[in-house]
Scaffold this motif. Structure first.
Motif, PDB file in Angstrom:
ATOM      1  N   GLY A 404      24.068  -3.567  -4.188  1.00 31.94           N
ATOM      2  CA  GLY A 404      23.809  -3.927  -5.576  1.00 31.94           C
ATOM      3  C   GLY A 404      22.517  -3.389  -6.133  1.00 31.94           C
ATOM      4  N   GLY A 405      21.890  -2.445  -5.453  1.00 34.36           N
ATOM      5  CA  GLY A 405      20.584  -1.965  -5.878  1.00 34.36           C
ATOM      6  C   GLY A 405      20.631  -0.860  -6.914  1.00 34.36           C
ATOM      7  N   ASP A 406      21.639   0.009  -6.900  1.00 33.40           N
ATOM      8  CA  ASP A 406      21.706   1.152  -7.812  1.00 33.40           C
ATOM      9  C   ASP A 406      23.017   1.133  -8.585  1.00 33.40           C
ATOM     10  N   SER A 407      22.975   1.701  -9.780  1.00 30.68           N
ATOM     11  CA  SER A 407      24.175   1.831 -10.606  1.00 30.68           C
ATOM     12  C   SER A 407      24.261   3.263 -11.113  1.00 30.68           C
ATOM     13  N   ALA A 408      25.479   3.730 -11.339  1.00 26.90           N
ATOM     14  CA  ALA A 408      25.686   5.071 -11.874  1.00 26.90           C
ATOM     15  C   ALA A 408      25.405   5.129 -13.377  1.00 26.90           C
ATOM     16  N   PHE A 409      25.157   4.006 -14.014  1.00 26.94           N
ATOM     17  CA  PHE A 409      24.895   3.955 -15.462  1.00 26.94           C
ATOM     18  C   PHE A 409      23.676   4.791 -15.817  1.00 26.94           C
ATOM     19  N   LYS A 410      23.820   5.632 -16.852  1.00 28.33           N
ATOM     20  CA  LYS A 410      22.695   6.404 -17.364  1.00 28.33           C
ATOM     21  C   LYS A 410      22.921   6.649 -18.847  1.00 28.33           C
ATOM     22  N   ASP A 411      21.942   6.284 -19.657  1.00 33.50           N
ATOM     23  CA  ASP A 411      22.056   6.340 -21.110  1.00 33.50           C
ATOM     24  C   ASP A 411      21.509   7.671 -21.615  1.00 33.50           C
ATOM     25  N   HIS A 412      22.408   8.624 -21.908  1.00 29.10           N
ATOM     26  CA  HIS A 412      21.999   9.931 -22.413  1.00 29.10           C
ATOM     27  C   HIS A 412      21.960   9.900 -23.936  1.00 29.10           C
ATOM     28  N   PRO A 413      20.898  10.430 -24.549  1.00 30.68           N
ATOM     29  CA  PRO A 413      20.830  10.482 -26.011  1.00 30.68           C
ATOM     30  C   PRO A 413      21.610  11.676 -26.565  1.00 30.68           C
ATOM     31  N   GLY A 414      21.529  11.850 -27.915  1.00 29.39           N
ATOM     32  CA  GLY A 414      22.144  13.011 -28.552  1.00 29.39           C
ATOM     33  C   GLY A 414      23.653  12.938 -28.616  1.00 29.39           C
ATOM     34  N   ARG A 415      24.310  14.055 -28.323  1.00 22.58           N
ATOM     35  CA  ARG A 415      25.769  14.136 -28.410  1.00 22.58           C
ATOM     36  C   ARG A 415      26.469  13.083 -27.547  1.00 22.58           C
ATOM     37  N   PRO A 416      26.025  12.843 -26.279  1.00 24.77           N
ATOM     38  CA  PRO A 416      26.676  11.783 -25.488  1.00 24.77           C
ATOM     39  C   PRO A 416      26.619  10.415 -26.168  1.00 24.77           C
ATOM     40  N   ALA A 417      25.498  10.103 -26.834  1.00 25.87           N
ATOM     41  CA  ALA A 417      25.379   8.807 -27.510  1.00 25.87           C
ATOM     42  C   ALA A 417      26.381   8.720 -28.661  1.00 25.87           C
ATOM     43  N   GLN A 418      26.583   9.823 -29.386  1.00 29.28           N
ATOM     44  CA  GLN A 418      27.565   9.827 -30.472  1.00 29.28           C
ATOM     45  C   GLN A 418      28.974   9.609 -29.937  1.00 29.28           C
ATOM     46  N   LEU A 419      29.265  10.244 -28.783  1.00 32.08           N
ATOM     47  CA  LEU A 419      30.596  10.055 -28.182  1.00 32.08           C
ATOM     48  C   LEU A 419      30.803   8.613 -27.754  1.00 32.08           C
ATOM     49  N   ARG A 420      29.753   7.973 -27.208  1.00 34.56           N
ATOM     50  CA  ARG A 420      29.894   6.564 -26.798  1.00 34.56           C
ATOM     51  C   ARG A 420      30.178   5.663 -27.989  1.00 34.56           C
ATOM     52  N   GLU A 421      29.573   5.963 -29.108  1.00 34.34           N
ATOM     53  CA  GLU A 421      29.853   5.173 -30.304  1.00 34.34           C
ATOM     54  C   GLU A 421      31.320   5.315 -30.702  1.00 34.34           C
ATOM     55  N   ALA A 422      31.846   6.535 -30.553  1.00 30.12           N
ATOM     56  CA  ALA A 422      33.266   6.754 -30.842  1.00 30.12           C
ATOM     57  C   ALA A 422      34.137   6.016 -29.825  1.00 30.12           C
ATOM     58  N   PHE A 423      33.726   6.033 -28.543  1.00 36.31           N
ATOM     59  CA  PHE A 423      34.483   5.310 -27.519  1.00 36.31           C
ATOM     60  C   PHE A 423      34.570   3.832 -27.878  1.00 36.31           C
ATOM     61  N   ALA A 424      33.452   3.279 -28.342  1.00 32.75           N
ATOM     62  CA  ALA A 424      33.409   1.849 -28.676  1.00 32.75           C
ATOM     63  C   ALA A 424      34.378   1.514 -29.805  1.00 32.75           C
ATOM     64  N   ARG A 425      34.630   2.505 -30.682  1.00 32.55           N
ATOM     65  CA  ARG A 425      35.583   2.282 -31.781  1.00 32.55           C
ATOM     66  C   ARG A 425      37.017   2.568 -31.352  1.00 32.55           C
ATOM     67  N   GLY A 426      37.199   2.928 -30.082  1.00 28.26           N
ATOM     68  CA  GLY A 426      38.538   3.240 -29.591  1.00 28.26           C
ATOM     69  C   GLY A 426      38.929   4.674 -29.810  1.00 28.26           C
ATOM     70  N   GLU A 427      37.975   5.528 -30.199  1.00 23.19           N
ATOM     71  CA  GLU A 427      38.262   6.938 -30.468  1.00 23.19           C
ATOM     72  C   GLU A 427      37.855   7.772 -29.252  1.00 23.19           C
ATOM     73  N   VAL A 428      38.795   7.979 -28.369  1.00 24.94           N
ATOM     74  CA  VAL A 428      38.539   8.767 -27.163  1.00 24.94           C
ATOM     75  C   VAL A 428      39.325  10.068 -27.265  1.00 24.94           C
ATOM     76  N   VAL A 429      38.604  11.150 -27.491  1.00 33.89           N
ATOM     77  CA  VAL A 429      39.226  12.463 -27.658  1.00 33.89           C
ATOM     78  C   VAL A 429      38.910  13.310 -26.429  1.00 33.89           C
ATOM     79  N   ALA A 430      39.924  13.926 -25.877  1.00 37.87           N
ATOM     80  CA  ALA A 430      39.720  14.761 -24.682  1.00 37.87           C
ATOM     81  C   ALA A 430      38.822  15.937 -25.032  1.00 37.87           C
ATOM     82  N   PRO A 431      37.870  16.276 -24.155  1.00 42.22           N
ATOM     83  CA  PRO A 431      37.021  17.443 -24.403  1.00 42.22           C
ATOM     84  C   PRO A 431      37.872  18.697 -24.492  1.00 42.22           C
ATOM     85  N   ALA A 432      37.510  19.552 -25.446  1.00 39.40           N
ATOM     86  CA  ALA A 432      38.346  20.724 -25.736  1.00 39.40           C
ATOM     87  C   ALA A 432      38.200  21.823 -24.704  1.00 39.40           C
TER      88      ALA A 432
END
Length: 495
Positions: A404-432
């Motif tokens: 329980g000491g480490d987690s794979a979670f990592k908060d990347h800013p920029g484009r990844p953060a925008q994609l996470r916001e879309a994920f939260a809205r249920g908008e998951v688009v496959a990378p082109a």
């Protein structure tokens, strides 16, 4: 142990001091003592004729022993890489902490640590090879070699260096690769960096290439008292003799097991595998494709190496022949990730965790295989800690995650953060394509625990992985991100 030490141990045991505490007083880094020796003294099987020491002799011994220990010393387990065992290499001389026995065939002192450029690390590589070809030993950083005084490291470079970087330097320089453990210890407030080198069971270790004017290609180095240099004929003959003795002993033991019916024999001309319990036949067309994979403790006594047959085999009895397939192939990092992303049920899930102790990748799925193995995290962590790892840092990383000491979670800013916001809205688009794969994987690393429908990311990451199979640096960077993203999905679904 000397008679004096045996007498002191007897007196301590008579006073009710526990065996492990008595063992602590007599165990030293330059003379590792088996705890069983104390048990033998207590049972009268060792040093039976030696009289017990007096109370005054015990008190004087303990007082002298304490004066020679670093502040805060605690009982050691006796492992050569324990901080307490390493601290026992030092003693107070004239108000300074110095290496007790100086530079010997088991200790080398360096004031500074530099891994890059490789020329700056060449002397250490040479010493590591010498230790591995002899009885093992310690490279002590932060100790001035002229005075043997522990001055401490002046920079954090040693502490900050990933053990994997040290291993990569060794992989490209020596074969077989020595097993090295990186430790940092405090000696009277001075931070000392230590590389403990294990004696290699498959010596001699040979230099693969020349490094500066220090390491010569093809050279075999050996640690003599106070120096490392090319091996002399006598020591080389000794290494060869030990290898021959080990090979003969292993062959004899295996033949005894074959004769006793506990192992089978394989005829490489006919493909017939015959044993006490029965026989099967391997198709001759498949014989050239067979792989023999060395693994630890999956079928024999714990810790003993074994060989597993991988390939297509044909079972034989008196009535019929049925085609069967051995399911499990060599466990690679790619296989660990792909089988998870494909939801594959594997035949030996525990091996998918054990294999992670022998690769450089620190982020591979674990919880999916732990569930299949039906093993508690603390049990698997203990199993891994007991194993000799090719990459100790990778094994330790898995253990920390299991605890329980480490987690794979990592908060990347920029484009990844925008994609996470879309994920939260249920908008998951496959990378082109390749251009989007890295941002997508980095976004998946930051998935929150509240994210819905986590499983939908599996096939998308698998497609990203299929596009990251090149040997260039960018493909490697994408693979690393995809592996960690898979770990985040793994811990959200199965932890």
């Amino acid at each position: 142990m000397t008679d004096e030490e045996i007498g002191l141990a007897k007196a301590m045991l008579a006073d009710g001091i526990k065996n492990d505490a008595v063992h602590f007083y007599f165990n030293r880094a330059d003379r590792l003592l088996s705890p069983g020796r104390i048990t033998q003294i207590k049972q009268g099987k060792y040093g039976a004729a030696v009289p017990a020491a007096s109370r005054a002799e015990v008190d004087a011994f303990v007082a002298d022993w304490k004066s020679r220990q670093p502040a805060g010393a605690v009982p050691t387990t006796g492992h050569p890489a324990d901080a307490e065992t390493i601290a026992a290499l030092f003693e107070v001389v004239g108000g300074s902490w110095k290496v007790r026995l100086g530079e010997t065939d088991k200790a080398e002192c360096k004031l500074n640590f530099r891994l890059a450029p490789l020329d700056r690390f060449a002397g250490v590589i040479k010493t590591i090879a010498g230790f591995a070809n002899n009885k093992g030993g310690y490279v002590l950083f932060g100790v001035r070699d002229e005075t043997l005084i522990a001055e401490g490291l002046q920079e954090t470079l040693f502490t900050d260096t990933d053990p994997a970087e040290i291993n990569r330097a060794l992989v490209g320089s020596l074969d077989p690769v020595p097993h090295v453990t990186k430790v940092t210890v405090a000696i009277a407030g001075a931070e000392i960096g230590v590389l403990y080198v294990e004696p290699h069971e498959h010596a001699p270790v040979v230099a693969l290439k020349g490094i500066g004017n220090i390491v010569s290609e093809g050279a075999i180095y050996y640690r003599y008292v106070g120096e490392t240099r090319q091996i002399k004929p006598g020591e080389l003959r000794q290494i060869i003799a030990i290898r021959e003795q080990r090979a003969v002993a292993e062959f004899s033991q295996r033949m005894m097991r074959v004769a006793g019916g506990t192992e089978a024999t394989l005829n490489l001309d006919t493909g017939a595998v015959t044993g006490k319990a029965g026989a099967f036949l391997i198709d001759r067309d498949l014989l050239p494709t067979l792989q023999f994979i060395r693994e630890g403790d999956f079928s024999e006594a714990k810790g003993a190496p074994a060989l597993r047959l991988v390939g297509d085999v044909e079972a034989v009895d008196q009535q019929e022949r049925d085609r069967i397939r051995v399911i499990r192939d060599a466990v690679t990092p790619d296989a660990v990730v792909r089988n998870f992303l494909r939801d594959e049920v594997v035949a030996h899930p525990g091996q998918y965790l054990h294999a992670q102790a022998h690769g450089a990748n620190k982020w591979l799925p674990i919880w999916y295989y732990l569930r299949q193995a039906n093993v508690e995290p603390e049990v698997m962590a203990a199993e891994l800690q007991e194993r000799v790892a090719t990459h100790p840092s990778s094994r330790d990383a898995v253990v920390r995650r299991l605890q329980g000491g480490d987690s794979a979670f990592k908060d990347h800013p920029g484009r990844p953060a925008q994609l996470r916001e879309a994920f939260a809205r249920g908008e998951v688009v496959a990378p082109a394509g390749v251009a989007d794969d890295l941002a997508f994987a980095n976004a998946v690393m930051g998935l929150p625990a509240a994210q819905s429908n986590i499983a939908q990311f599996k096939p998308l990451l698998l497609a990203c992985l299929d596009r990251a199979q090149g040997h260039d640096q960018r493909s490697g960077l994408r693979r690393s991100a995809i592996y960690r993203a898979a770990c985040r999905v793994d811990e959200l679904l199965h932890r």
